[in-house]
Design an enzyme around this catalytic site. Sequence first.
Site, PDB file in Angstrom:
ATOM      1  N   HIS A   1       0.827  -1.212   0.000  1.00 17.77           N
ATOM      2  CA  HIS A   1       0.000   0.000   0.000  1.00 17.77           C
ATOM      3  C   HIS A   1       0.862   1.263   0.000  1.00 17.77           C
ATOM      4  O   HIS A   1       0.684   2.160  -0.835  1.00 17.77           O
ATOM      5  CB  HIS A   1      -0.908  -0.007   1.234  1.00 17.77           C
ATOM      6  CG  HIS A   1      -1.713   1.240   1.412  1.00 17.77           C
ATOM      7  ND1 HIS A   1      -3.033   1.335   1.061  1.00 17.77           N
ATOM      8  CD2 HIS A   1      -1.382   2.472   1.916  1.00 17.77           C
ATOM      9  CE1 HIS A   1      -3.485   2.552   1.323  1.00 17.77           C
ATOM     10  NE2 HIS A   1      -2.495   3.259   1.852  1.00 17.77           N
ATOM     11  N   GLU A   2       1.798   1.330   0.936  1.00 17.61           N
ATOM     12  CA  GLU A   2       2.617   2.542   1.035  1.00 17.61           C
ATOM     13  C   GLU A   2       3.477   2.736  -0.203  1.00 17.61           C
ATOM     14  O   GLU A   2       3.741   3.868  -0.618  1.00 17.61           O
ATOM     15  CB  GLU A   2       3.473   2.502   2.291  1.00 17.61           C
ATOM     16  CG  GLU A   2       2.688   2.575   3.590  1.00 17.61           C
ATOM     17  CD  GLU A   2       1.753   3.772   3.667  1.00 17.61           C
ATOM     18  OE1 GLU A   2       2.100   4.845   3.125  1.00 17.61           O
ATOM     19  OE2 GLU A   2       0.667   3.645   4.264  1.00 17.61           O
TER      20      GLU A   2
ATOM     21  N   HIS B   1       3.127   7.020  -6.773  1.00 16.41           N
ATOM     22  CA  HIS B   1       2.414   8.250  -7.122  1.00 16.41           C
ATOM     23  C   HIS B   1       3.377   9.439  -7.104  1.00 16.41           C
ATOM     24  O   HIS B   1       3.300  10.336  -7.952  1.00 16.41           O
ATOM     25  CB  HIS B   1       1.277   8.457  -6.122  1.00 16.41           C
ATOM     26  CG  HIS B   1       0.134   9.253  -6.647  1.00 16.41           C
ATOM     27  ND1 HIS B   1      -1.017   9.471  -5.925  1.00 16.41           N
ATOM     28  CD2 HIS B   1      -0.060   9.912  -7.816  1.00 16.41           C
ATOM     29  CE1 HIS B   1      -1.858  10.205  -6.618  1.00 16.41           C
ATOM     30  NE2 HIS B   1      -1.300  10.501  -7.775  1.00 16.41           N
TER      31      HIS B   1
ATOM     32  N   HIS C   1       1.707   4.734  -2.742  1.00 17.54           N
ATOM     33  CA  HIS C   1       1.897   6.174  -2.556  1.00 17.54           C
ATOM     34  C   HIS C   1       3.246   6.603  -3.136  1.00 17.54           C
ATOM     35  O   HIS C   1       3.371   7.655  -3.770  1.00 17.54           O
ATOM     36  CB  HIS C   1       1.882   6.523  -1.070  1.00 17.54           C
ATOM     37  CG  HIS C   1       0.527   6.536  -0.441  1.00 17.54           C
ATOM     38  ND1 HIS C   1      -0.534   7.236  -0.948  1.00 17.54           N
ATOM     39  CD2 HIS C   1       0.070   5.940   0.693  1.00 17.54           C
ATOM     40  CE1 HIS C   1      -1.590   7.083  -0.166  1.00 17.54           C
ATOM     41  NE2 HIS C   1      -1.254   6.290   0.837  1.00 17.54           N
TER      42      HIS C   1
END
Length: 710
Positions: free
Chosen positions: A494-495, A501, A498
């Site tokens: 998940h991280e 992104h 980020h």
Amino acid sequence: MKQALMAAALGLALSLPFGAAQATNAADNPFYTVSELPFQMPPFDKIKDEHYVPALTRGMAEHRAEIEAIANSKDAPSFENTIVALDKSGALLTRVSNVFFNLSGANTNDELQKIQRDFAPQFAAHQDAIVLNEALFKRVETIYQARQKLGLNDEDQRLIVRNYTDFVRAGAKLQGEQREQLKTLNARLAELQTQFSQNVLNETNARGLSVSDKAELAGLSEEAITAAETAAKAKGSEAPYLIALMNTSGQPALASLENREVRQRLFEASILRSSSGGEHDNRQLAIEMAKLRAQRANLLGYPTHAAYMLEDQTARSVDTVNKMMRELAPAAVANARREAAEMQAMIKADGKDFELAGWDWAYYANKLRQKKYNFDASELRPYFELNNVLEKGVFYAAGQLYGLQFERRTDLPVYQEDVQVYQVNEADGTPLGLFIADFYARANKRGGAWMNEYVSQSKLLGTQPVIGNHLNIPKPAAGQPTLMTFDEVTTLFHEFGHALHGLFSDVRYPRFAGTNVPTDFVEYPSQVNEMWATWPSVLANYAKHYKTGEQIPQELLDKVLAAEQFGQGFATTEYLAAALLDQAWHQLSADQVPTDALAFEAKTLQDLGLDFAPVPPRYRSTYFSHIFAGGYSAGYYSYLWSEVLDADSVEWFKENGGLKRANGDHFRKTLLSRGGSEEALELFNQFRGRAPDIAPLLQRRGLASGATAH
């Protein structure tokens, strides 16, 4: 979650990014010049605590001078001399604040906490001095009104609109006494948020569960017992064992501890944080912040803080958010009650007569999982060694999807010995940015997991990204492997979503770089990246026994995948309780704010039908740092809102062949690289080819249909 920008961390509505123009040279402060390290990575080995105060002070002074020069220019306002100049301003302040706020969360100490408290109102005043500068706003407004005649491209036009909107929302149109009221509110809120955050950290450290008898730790693995012993020694505890607290209501050890009384003590230590008196009590802070936020919203022309915040999100309105979450809540609680009934039957079958409580849930859920799917979650951990998961799982998936290459950089300085640095390159070897990995829990590190940017990508400034990921995995004893839970594996993926992104950002202006998107959109790309944690070819590459190298047995893997929807009643209920609690606090007018925080919390959950004692909110009000100390006030709904987009996007990947370079390139080109340079839902539409559909989310979470898409 992503790390909030400086302004968001201080509770301000405005986020005016600062550029990277050259700062004046000075003797020995490493912040006074642009770092000469690759990608302008901060020189952590040269940065000392005493550098922050002079650099922050000087950074604000230089920035004020730049702002005055823009505001008072004799030249007619233009896009370049006003809007672009704003994006370039504040280089020194950006450099020092990025490092300061990131390390205040990841590696703090008494001195950094003091600086944070002292500077919080100063930062608030500094931001107010910018957005309430009448001459500056007049120039911005002039350009905004003439924007259609300037012959600018779409990103330029959006920069004008966003700057104008930010100024207006931050109070630029207020006059006289109202401006002074706003400054006072912002300064006090900045102080309170800093205090709330530090109280949570200090209380979490203080409330770890001390255990004197090893027999009371029955059920924990030897690694967990060793970690508890190490934690006790590090803290100087009189007891030989200490179970440190994580930031959520639930605690990992609750799933394994066999002694019910010990489970209860651990559970209560968690949920009573910052609410039982003493110097770290946050009850009155939450009340005061809720009232001040409501007053500020009213001053700015909004009925509530939630109405103010949501206007600038993709949700747009309080009614929209309330409708989605309140429609899902009954089905979620019904699922949780069914799960509880199964566990209660198991308790009875064991010949025990107690009623299932919050401290029993994780323990009996694990036993129920074993019964239903014939596996224990602890069976997975030997196959999830941290470096293997990172390099052969997370990095492998990114290589397959996007062609990325990762090179470990041991020659670059770090702020803590466990931190690792990787250079990220494109498929052809072109350098893309740096990735900083900080995965272990520490007493001086805030809880949870997050991403931050030390340097943001910008074509205007010629900068490439330096991105950090932070987790809180308990560090094993020296010489022992770091074996992860399945939840920790998912969080790592998940991280890194980020991080992608931020790394893939390909915009001109720092205002739009990377994760500078609406709060209820920012979790979406990271949630999509979670899908690769269980993608068969990715799992086969990283899920290998740390001793034997044996691949995870297909039989065990099948059980894991079959059990993915197990416990969704609990997971959705604890999340919705927290998200709706956030809305309840922030949908109050100033005169509706309660005088008793815990009584308000209890009544809110009761009124919403979420007062199911075995499932407390994921965060209770007094340690809900997301909303009272971070950038998620009235925005914790964002995780579920983003999951609608995520679940729909996962279906797209599956429909189009999954882990393929063409799919990754499409996601990168249409969405990940665009940051905030276009409207968020327009980016989704460009990727998906249509508006989002809620059906995949309802199926994933085992919820009844009936809610509408957003």
